[in-house]
Design an enzyme around this catalytic site. Structure first.
Site, mmCIF file in Angstrom:
data_model
loop_
_atom_site.group_PDB
_atom_site.id
_atom_site.type_symbol
_atom_site.label_atom_id
_atom_site.label_comp_id
_atom_site.label_asym_id
_atom_site.label_seq_id
_atom_site.Cartn_x
_atom_site.Cartn_y
_atom_site.Cartn_z
ATOM 1 N N ARG A 87 22.287 0.539 12.885
ATOM 2 C CA ARG A 87 23.302 0.023 11.206
ATOM 3 C C ARG A 87 23.461 -1.372 12.126
ATOM 4 N NH1 ARG A 87 21.510 0.066 7.060
ATOM 5 N NH2 ARG A 87 23.553 0.107 5.999
ATOM 6 N N GLU A 147 23.727 -4.258 -0.189
ATOM 7 C CA GLU A 147 24.366 -3.427 0.761
ATOM 8 C C GLU A 147 26.079 -2.838 0.290
ATOM 9 O OE1 GLU A 147 24.365 -4.418 3.740
ATOM 10 O OE2 GLU A 147 24.418 -6.710 4.010
ATOM 11 N N ASN A 184 25.092 1.530 1.726
ATOM 12 C CA ASN A 184 26.160 2.464 1.636
ATOM 13 C C ASN A 184 26.395 3.133 1.373
ATOM 14 O OD1 ASN A 184 26.922 0.521 3.645
ATOM 15 N ND2 ASN A 184 29.041 -0.582 2.793
#
Lengths: 187, 111
Positions: A147, A88, A92
């Site tokens: 997203r 994650e 990002n």
């Protein structure tokens, strides 16, 4: 953290942010997080890797962290949780931090003290204007790319503690704490 | 990352394998969308049994397809979840939109 020789952007190890947004949700104990390198006790073990901010390297980052963490004999579930949180954070950095820039780098490091891991994902990308808002579930600046806005929610669920430091234009550092072998209180 | 698409009754079953992250969802999105449209199936069933890893990008993939399927009057189900996948989907509130079954066969029978 070691100020090791670092290619090109040396500052990626050094970003100093005054604003810290932290969550204490799910924490099992109060672990002080000290960003002054001189005061940080030496870790039992440490690794740091730097790689191009490409989506394909997300898988590489997962492999690296899983491999390093496996030295502590984690459960499969713990490894999966750690890989997911790192995935994650690296996603990002690649997608939001650098917005597809090809020349950018992401840093992943991990310090081990006893059974406690301190994992960091660092970038020198655009930074986050409003960290509190960024951490709200479903909030995303990229809805057109499907997203889901759940990255931080997932990180917080899987790690004991998540800290985000960011300054617009100066980059972002996401730090996780995870203690292995903790009793599962989820029931 | 593997993808296997099967039509079963009124359902399109999407068997996924390998790792699902932001690098792989773009391709999956296109393949699933075009297969769903071509198949004229109503429901969409995701089978995660052979998936070794996923992160929240899978949620975006599912919700994106949910919008299309819902518009066509169909339902979306997820099956074959590991405990961590279930936690992630639950935390994302996914089950307010999609159904969950143990296996694709269970899903087909129920839907």
């Amino acid at each position: 953290m070691n100020k090791d020789n670092f290619t090109a952007d040396n500052s990626i190890s050094d970003n100093n942010f005054a604003d810290i947004s932290m969550t204490d949700r799910n924490k099992t104990e109060n672990v002080p997080m000290d960003h002054n390198a001189a005061n940080t006790p030496p870790a039992d073990n440490f690794m740091q890797v730097e790689f191009s901010a490409l989506e394909r390297n997300t898988a590489f980052a997962r492999t690296v962290i899983a491999s390093f963490v496996s030295l502590l004999n984690p459960t499969l579930s713990e490894v999966t949780d750690i890989k997911t949180a790192v995935s994650e954070a690296v996603s990002n950095a690649v997608i939001h931090g650098y917005c597809g820039r090809q020349d950018a780098r992401v840093v992943l490091n991990c310090a081990v003290t006893g059974k406690t891991l301190r994992i960091q994902v660092r970038d020198l990308g655009v930074g986050i204007d409003d960290v509190k808002r960024a951490r709200e579930p479903l909030y995303t600046t990229r809805p057109e790319e499907e997203r889901s806005g759940m990255g931080f929610t997932v990180m917080e669920m899987l790690m004991d503690r998540v800290e985000v430091e960011s300054r617009p234009g100066r980059g972002t550092v996401v730090t996780f704490l995870k203690t292995l072998g903790a009793v599962d209180r989820r029931g | 990352m593997e993808l296997n698409l099967k039509r079963r009754y009124n359902d399109l079953v999407v068997e996924l394998g390998g790792e699902i992250d932001s690098a792989t969802t773009g391709y999956l999105r296109e393949q699933i969308e075009s297969a769903y449209r071509r198949s004229h199936a109503q429901n969409l069933i995701f089978d995660f049994r052979k998936v070794s890893f996923l992160d929240s990008s899978a949620i975006g993939l599912i919700i994106g397809r949910y919008k299309l399927v819902n518009a066509m009057g169909g339902r979306v189900a997820v099956t074959g979840l590991s405990p961590t996948m279930d936690r992630i989907f639950h935390a994302a509130g996914l089950y307010q939109l999609v159904l969950k079954y143990d296996t694709a066969e269970d899903a087909s029978k129920a839907m």
